[in-house]
Design an enzyme around this catalytic site. Sequence first.
Site, PDB file in Angstrom:
ATOM      1  N   THR A  28       0.851  -1.202   0.000  1.00 36.89           N
ATOM      2  CA  THR A  28       0.000   0.000   0.000  1.00 36.89           C
ATOM      3  C   THR A  28       0.882   1.246   0.000  1.00 36.89           C
ATOM      4  OG1 THR A  28      -1.775  -1.152   1.179  1.00 36.89           O
ATOM      5  CG2 THR A  28      -1.749   1.256   1.321  1.00 36.89           C
ATOM      6  N   THR A  31       4.113   4.202  -3.971  1.00 37.93           N
ATOM      7  CA  THR A  31       5.084   3.391  -4.736  1.00 37.93           C
ATOM      8  C   THR A  31       4.507   2.011  -5.026  1.00 37.93           C
ATOM      9  OG1 THR A  31       6.775   4.542  -3.435  1.00 37.93           O
ATOM     10  CG2 THR A  31       7.522   2.750  -4.864  1.00 37.93           C
ATOM     11  N   ASP A  83       6.258  -3.989  -1.073  1.00 38.15           N
ATOM     12  CA  ASP A  83       5.607  -2.906  -0.347  1.00 38.15           C
ATOM     13  C   ASP A  83       6.563  -1.729  -0.201  1.00 38.15           C
ATOM     14  OD1 ASP A  83       3.455  -3.025   2.644  1.00 38.15           O
ATOM     15  OD2 ASP A  83       3.779  -1.480   1.112  1.00 38.15           O
ATOM     16  N   ALA A  85       8.013   1.828   2.012  1.00 36.82           N
ATOM     17  CA  ALA A  85       8.458   2.097   3.392  1.00 36.82           C
ATOM     18  C   ALA A  85       8.599   3.598   3.566  1.00 36.82           C
ATOM     19  CB  ALA A  85       9.783   1.412   3.692  1.00 36.82           C
ATOM     20  N   LYS A  96       7.068   1.898   8.821  1.00 36.80           N
ATOM     21  CA  LYS A  96       5.968   1.936   7.854  1.00 36.80           C
ATOM     22  C   LYS A  96       4.724   2.481   8.541  1.00 36.80           C
ATOM     23  CE  LYS A  96       5.130  -1.446   5.076  1.00 36.80           C
ATOM     24  NZ  LYS A  96       4.914  -0.448   3.980  1.00 36.80           N
ATOM     25  N   GLU A 105      -0.346  -4.742   6.492  1.00 38.51           N
ATOM     26  CA  GLU A 105       0.982  -4.855   5.852  1.00 38.51           C
ATOM     27  C   GLU A 105       1.900  -5.758   6.664  1.00 38.51           C
ATOM     28  OE1 GLU A 105       1.988  -0.697   5.687  1.00 38.51           O
ATOM     29  OE2 GLU A 105       1.534  -0.571   3.548  1.00 38.51           O
TER      30      GLU A 105
END
Length: 232
Positions: A28, A31, A83, A85, A96, A105
């Site tokens: 999520t 990026t 994912d 960061a 995160k 996550e």
Amino acid sequence: ATQDELKSRVAVRALDFVQEGMRLGLGTGTTAKLFVAHLAERVRGGLNVVGVPTSEATRAQAEAAGIPLTTLDDTPELDLVVDGADEFDPELRLIKGGGGALLREKIVAAASRRMVVITDVSKRVEVLGRFPLPVEVNRFGLGATTRQVEAAFQRLGLAGAVSLRLDKTLSDPFVTDGGHHILDCRLGAIPEPERLAEALVNIPGVVEHGLFIGLATTVIMADASQTYVIGR
Ligand code: DER
């Protein structure tokens, strides 16, 4: 290079870690959103994968883009999660939660054999804590839990300005996919993240926190001139 160009570059590079038939965690944030978009192109080109989204936002994007989805209940072991960061240190420990999705996550990252983090040089730090640490708390007893969190910072010798995250209207508290609130804790520096992580999870009312320790296996980072792959 613009931020978007850096994000797009690492998102595309992360596709090199995706193999036919993989069970993927879908991250999520801005990026990860680009990764999901590029992954969907590969799916349209015939790539067979299934994905577990880490937020309702990612679920909606993945569904609309035609990526087959599954759940951790049906697919408890994942091959890879990709994912973003908010911060990472030389030992690939992360902060995160900037996007508010840290609970799912972290659950998805813990279920994944590998975690590839897609990020950029602006998020690299020697010591975590420049980015305010998100702490997800139960709505019941919010004030009491906030006091406990502040007391834990004091016990650990950490500065700690705690603020309740508000939603876009700035009039109501932000509510996570899990129905909780988030405290953003401005600590400045966290010399011993493991100790802080341990202290936070032992506070009743704290659901989860944004310190990801021992989860990231690889960080893909871009700067204006090149793309770096750190870790295995
Ligand atoms: O909220 C999150 O954990 C996001 O992954 C965040 O850490 C990175 O979001 P960005 O890619 O929009 O910077």
